[in-house]
Design a protein around this motif. Structure first.
Motif: not given
Length: 139
Positions: A78-93
């Motif tokens: 989950a920690s690794a998944y959260d890092e990837v998700t945060i990077k994806k959200i920042v890139a999408d925004l």
């Protein structure tokens, strides 16, 4: 005061455990002297309540241990998944400030993914515990 109220219960439990051990030793000695007769096998078929309780305690302990291993693994994932998700959200925004609607959509999407991971983790633990129980007690 508290220890005094627990003492008789503990002593009774220890006495029953010692009695069970003595019965087991007596059965072993009897079997060594007489051999495996049909009567001795019939006597040993039904375990007493203490043996059943101890078996379930072992099952619960192994299940808890397996759950802790799966939880640790899930937290790392989950920690690794959260890092990837945060990077994806920042890139999408793209550096812009999100609106409340966009934040609500992102949160709903993340909640759905989290629930799915929790259900899959629970199913994995149940399957592992069921398999262990089958191998240990049924076969």
């Amino acid at each position: 005061y508290y220890l005094g109220s627990v003492k008789p219960t503990v002593e009774g439990g220890i006495a029953k455990f010692v009695q069970m051990l003595q019965d087991t030793h007596a059965k072993i000695e009897k079997r060594a002297k007489e051999g495996d007769s049909v009567e001795s096998k019939e006597e040993e078929k039904e375990p007493n309540w203490l043996q059943i309780a101890m078996q379930w305690f072992v099952v619960a302990a192994v299940g808890w241990f397996a759950k802790s291993i799966v939880d640790t693994f899930a937290q790392k994932r989950a920690s690794a998944y959260d890092e990837v998700t945060i990077k994806k959200i920042v890139a999408d925004l793209g550096g812009k400030t999100p609106t409340e609607e966009e934040l609500a959509k992102i949160a709903a999407n993340l909640r759905g993914q989290t629930r799915l991971r929790q259900v899959l983790s629970l199913l994995l633990v149940a399957a592992a515990a069921g398999g262990w129980y089958y191998i240990t007690f049924v076969q």
